[in-house]
Design a protein around this motif. Sequence first.
Motif, PDB file in Angstrom:
ATOM      1  N   TRP A  53       0.853  -1.191   0.000  1.00 31.45           N
ATOM      2  CA  TRP A  53       0.000   0.000   0.000  1.00 31.45           C
ATOM      3  C   TRP A  53       0.888   1.241   0.000  1.00 31.45           C
ATOM      4  CZ3 TRP A  53      -4.832   0.315  -1.251  1.00 31.45           C
ATOM      5  CH2 TRP A  53      -5.559   1.491  -1.002  1.00 31.45           C
ATOM      6  N   LYS A  54       0.694   2.064  -1.031  1.00 32.11           N
ATOM      7  CA  LYS A  54       1.475   3.297  -1.194  1.00 32.11           C
ATOM      8  C   LYS A  54       2.977   3.028  -1.106  1.00 32.11           C
ATOM      9  CE  LYS A  54      -2.202   6.474   0.029  1.00 32.11           C
ATOM     10  NZ  LYS A  54      -2.617   7.672   0.813  1.00 32.11           N
ATOM     11  N   GLY A  55       3.368   1.944  -1.774  1.00 31.07           N
ATOM     12  CA  GLY A  55       4.784   1.654  -1.930  1.00 31.07           C
ATOM     13  C   GLY A  55       5.446   0.882  -0.813  1.00 31.07           C
ATOM     14  N   SER A  56       4.664   0.373   0.148  1.00 34.64           N
ATOM     15  CA  SER A  56       5.244  -0.398   1.244  1.00 34.64           C
ATOM     16  C   SER A  56       4.459  -1.680   1.488  1.00 34.64           C
ATOM     17  CB  SER A  56       5.269   0.415   2.542  1.00 34.64           C
ATOM     18  OG  SER A  56       6.191   1.479   2.476  1.00 34.64           O
ATOM     19  N   PHE A  57       5.171  -2.776   1.721  1.00 31.24           N
ATOM     20  CA  PHE A  57       4.522  -4.001   2.179  1.00 31.24           C
ATOM     21  C   PHE A  57       3.968  -3.762   3.581  1.00 31.24           C
ATOM     22  CE2 PHE A  57       7.276  -5.971  -0.989  1.00 31.24           C
ATOM     23  CZ  PHE A  57       6.522  -7.037  -1.451  1.00 31.24           C
ATOM     24  N   PHE A  58       2.837  -4.412   3.875  1.00 36.47           N
ATOM     25  CA  PHE A  58       2.276  -4.355   5.219  1.00 36.47           C
ATOM     26  C   PHE A  58       2.416  -5.720   5.881  1.00 36.47           C
ATOM     27  CE2 PHE A  58      -1.500  -4.566   8.132  1.00 36.47           C
ATOM     28  CZ  PHE A  58      -1.030  -3.638   9.059  1.00 36.47           C
TER      29      PHE A  58
END
Length: 310
Positions: A53-58
């Motif tokens: 999400w928005k360039g980052s893994f969660f």
Amino acid sequence: MAQTALDITSRVDYSDGAAFVDGEFVPVSEARVSVLDWGFSRSDVTYDVVHVWKGSFFRLEDHLDRFRASCAALRLDPGLDRDSLRDALIHVVRLSGLRDAYVDMVCTRGHPAPGSRDPRTCRNRLILYAVPFIWVLPPEVQERGARIIISDVPRISPHSVDPTIKNFHWGDLTRGLFQAVEQGADTAVLVDAEGCVSEGPGFNVFCVSGGRVVSPGGTVLEGITRRSVAELCDELEIPFELGRVTPEELREADEVFLSSTAGGIMPIVQVDERVMGNGRPGPLSERLKDRYWRRHEEGWHATPVDYDAV
């Protein structure tokens, strides 16, 4: 002038997504599995889904933990150690260029030696891919609140298939989805062999009564997003527990919501024929949902993707 690997890779079209198959990175449209693979013919496979999400893994590390545990439980070897698996996942996202992505890791049994039915002769196969973000319930449905039914299709017995190992045994869940569509609902929740609420196709269920949040435990997938809900409840000093929920308790709850990697926290406004509250998402559900996405913005459990790295 000789072409470099970077020159060649830069000319490949990854706009629909990228995949890692048999040790190679390819456009997702070129990802293949053999019809002889027991993952296809016998559902002898495990998988896990993590989102970007928005360039980052969660919660990437939590998903890696669960995937590796599932592989071990099924005697599957993905062929990559943890660090290499993480690197490959990051690279498929980097290749895709996607800032919001649905990222899947799949390990299949493969197929046995010719003429054999011995699973020990199978070469297990690892497939990773990143595609545009997929929603269990679209944002517009979440905004108005979803309608669910409690299906009369029983969830597959945990004595037959371990629900804590993510699997493709979705026959019961798909039957429930057809029932939901036929009854004008958005999705379905199934019950277990004891007649208690279990889970739905790709999500955990939560019942809110008297300010307390309860989610079915034991016979369901131990959702990573469910873990996030528990942490958020702790932050907000909202009582949370895993326990038994009957269909009647779900229908009569003050609020109901769902959780999934593919959608976060999703409010429910109708269970079977009962419309909850005023037909709008409940305040506690909305509070948790807003907090969930706000914490994303703050970098909670985030693993950023360096899209410029070679």
